[in-house]
Design a protein around this motif. Structure first.
Motif, PDB file in Angstrom:
ATOM      1  N   CYS A 102      43.895  40.412  40.275  1.00  0.00           N
ATOM      2  CA  CYS A 102      43.927  39.076  39.882  1.00  0.00           C
ATOM      3  C   CYS A 102      44.240  39.157  38.234  1.00  0.00           C
ATOM      4  O   CYS A 102      43.337  39.816  37.698  1.00  0.00           O
ATOM      5  N   CYS A 104      45.035  36.460  36.105  1.00  0.00           N
ATOM      6  CA  CYS A 104      44.895  35.042  35.601  1.00  0.00           C
ATOM      7  C   CYS A 104      44.147  34.981  34.556  1.00  0.00           C
ATOM      8  O   CYS A 104      42.964  35.589  34.524  1.00  0.00           O
ATOM      9  N   CYS A 131      46.341  34.246  42.846  1.00  0.00           N
ATOM     10  CA  CYS A 131      46.700  35.528  42.981  1.00  0.00           C
ATOM     11  C   CYS A 131      46.377  36.089  44.423  1.00  0.00           C
ATOM     12  O   CYS A 131      46.527  37.451  44.555  1.00  0.00           O
ATOM     13  N   ASP A 143      45.036  43.802  35.439  1.00  0.00           N
ATOM     14  CA  ASP A 143      44.158  43.299  36.647  1.00  0.00           C
ATOM     15  C   ASP A 143      42.686  43.122  36.650  1.00  0.00           C
ATOM     16  O   ASP A 143      42.109  44.314  36.403  1.00  0.00           O
ATOM     17  N   ARG A 146      39.289  40.187  42.514  1.00  0.00           N
ATOM     18  CA  ARG A 146      38.414  38.938  42.856  1.00  0.00           C
ATOM     19  C   ARG A 146      38.233  39.063  44.655  1.00  0.00           C
ATOM     20  O   ARG A 146      38.886  39.655  45.113  1.00  0.00           O
TER      21      ARG A 146
END
Ligand code: GLU
Length: 284
Positions: A102, A104, A131, A143, A146
Motif C-alpha cells: 500500500c 496511500c 490498494c 510501499d 497492509r
C-alpha cells in the motif's frame, strides 16, 4: 485466569521524550503485578519510530527507572535490533497471501474516506481498501504493507478470538469478533512505508519473544488490543492476559504527555523529590 507459564510482564516505553509521572505509574503497576504474582518485570525499548527516538531519551529511561528502584533482567530487547524477526514474520504473511502493498498517504486515505461536504471533519474509519487489489509482486520501495482482513479472517475459519482482562477497568473476557475488527480496524498497517514495521506487529512479536504472560499498560491502548489478538492468532503466538490501568491526568483532567516537560521525572527529581515520595504520590 491464571497463566500456565511463569508470570512475566513488561514496561515498553518509546524513547521519544522524557518519562513523566504517567510512565512511572505504568512501570510501577507492572512492577507491583510482577511482585504480586511472584514473576518477572522486563523492560523493552520501543524504538521502531527511529526518527523520533534518541539515545539520550533511551539512557534517561534506564536512569529514571533505576532511580525509582526498578530492576529487570538483561539483555533488554530494543526494537531497532529486531528487524530480522519482523521481516521474517512479514514475509510469512506475504507468502500466505494475507497482506498487500500500500502506498496511500494519510491525505489520500482521508480524502477517500471523507464526506463530500467542504470542511467536514474526516471520519475515523478503517482504510477504504484502495490498494487491496495489488499483488505483492507489485511492491516498490515506497510501499508499506497492509493486512487483508477478509483473507486473514477466512484463514482463521471459526477460531474463537478474545482476551482476558485482569485490570480493574474492564475486568473479564473480551471477545474479538470479525464484525468489530471489520468496523473498528479494517486492513491495518503491518509495515509503515517509512520504518518498515508497525507498532501492532512489532508488539505482538516482541511480547511473544519475551515470553510475556500479562501485558500491563495504559488504558489508551485498550482499543488497540483486538488487532493484536488477531495477529497472535494468525502467527500462532500465545495470547497473554491484559491489565490496562487508568491514566494519570493533570489537575485539569488532561492526560500527561511527553511534551508536558514540567512533569518529567527528571524535573521532579531536580526539585529534590525522592523515589519514595513519587511512589507514595502515585498510590503504591
Ligand atoms: N510503546 C508504547 C508507549 O510508549 C507502549 C506499547 C505497549 O505497552 O503495548 O506508549
Amino acid at each position: 485466569m491464571p497463566p500456565d507459564r511463569p508470570y512475566r510482564t513488561r514496561f515498553a516505553p518509546s524513547p521519544t521524550g522524557l518519562l513523566h509521572l504517567g510512565h512511572a505509574f505504568s512501570a510501577l503497576t507492572g512492577w507491583a503485578r510482577a511482585q504480586e504474582m511472584d514473576g518477572t518485570f522486563l523492560l523493552r525499548i520501543e524504538d521502531i519510530d527511529t526518527p523520533r527516538c534518541t539515545q539520550a531519551f533511551r539512557d534517561a529511561i534506564f536512569d529514571d527507572l533505576h532511580w525509582l528502584g526498578l530492576v529487570w533482567p538483561t539483555p533488554v530487547i530494543e526494537q531497532s535490533q529486531r528487524r530480522m524477526a519482523y521481516d521474517r514474520a512479514l514475509s510469512g504473511l506475504i507468502a500466505r497471501g494475507l497482506v498487500y502493498p500500500c502506498r496511500c498517504t494519510r491525505t489520500e486515505i482521508r480524502a477517500a474516506l471523507s464526506a463530500p461536504q467542504e470542511g467536514a471533519p474526516a471520519p475515523t474509519a478503517p482504510y477504504p481498501g484502495t490498494c487491496r487489489h495489488r499483488p505483492p509482486s507489485d511492491a516498490g520501495p515506497k510501499d508499506g504493507w497492509r493486512l487483508n482482513l477478509d483473507a486473514a479472517l477466512e484463514s482463521l475459519g471459526d477460531t474463537t478470538m478474545g482476551f482476558f482482562e485482569n485490570g480493574p477497568l474492564h475486568p473479564g473476557w473480551h471477545n474479538v469478533t470479525s464484525l468489530a475488527l471489520l468496523h473498528a480496524h479494517g486492513d491495518i498497517i503491518l509495515a509503515r512505508r517509512d520504518i518498515g514495521i508497525s507498532y501492532a506487529l512489532a508488539v505482538v512479536l516482541d511480547d511473544a519473544a519475551q515470553g510475556i504472560t500479562e501485558v500491563v499498560r495504559g488504558e489508551d491502548l485498550f482499543d488497540a488490543t483486538p488487532p493484536q489478538i488477531l495477529l497472535q492468532n494468525l502467527l500462532e503466538l500465545p495470547t497473554p492476559t491484559y491489565w490496562h490501568h487508568a491514566l494519570i491526568r493533570d489537575e485539569f483532567g488532561k492526560r500527561l504527555a511527553k511534551r508536558d516537560g514540567g512533569r518529567a521525572l527528571q524535573a521532579v527529581r531536580g526539585e529534590g523529590l525522592r523515589p519514595s515520595d513519587i511512589i507514595a504520590q502515585l498510590g503504591f
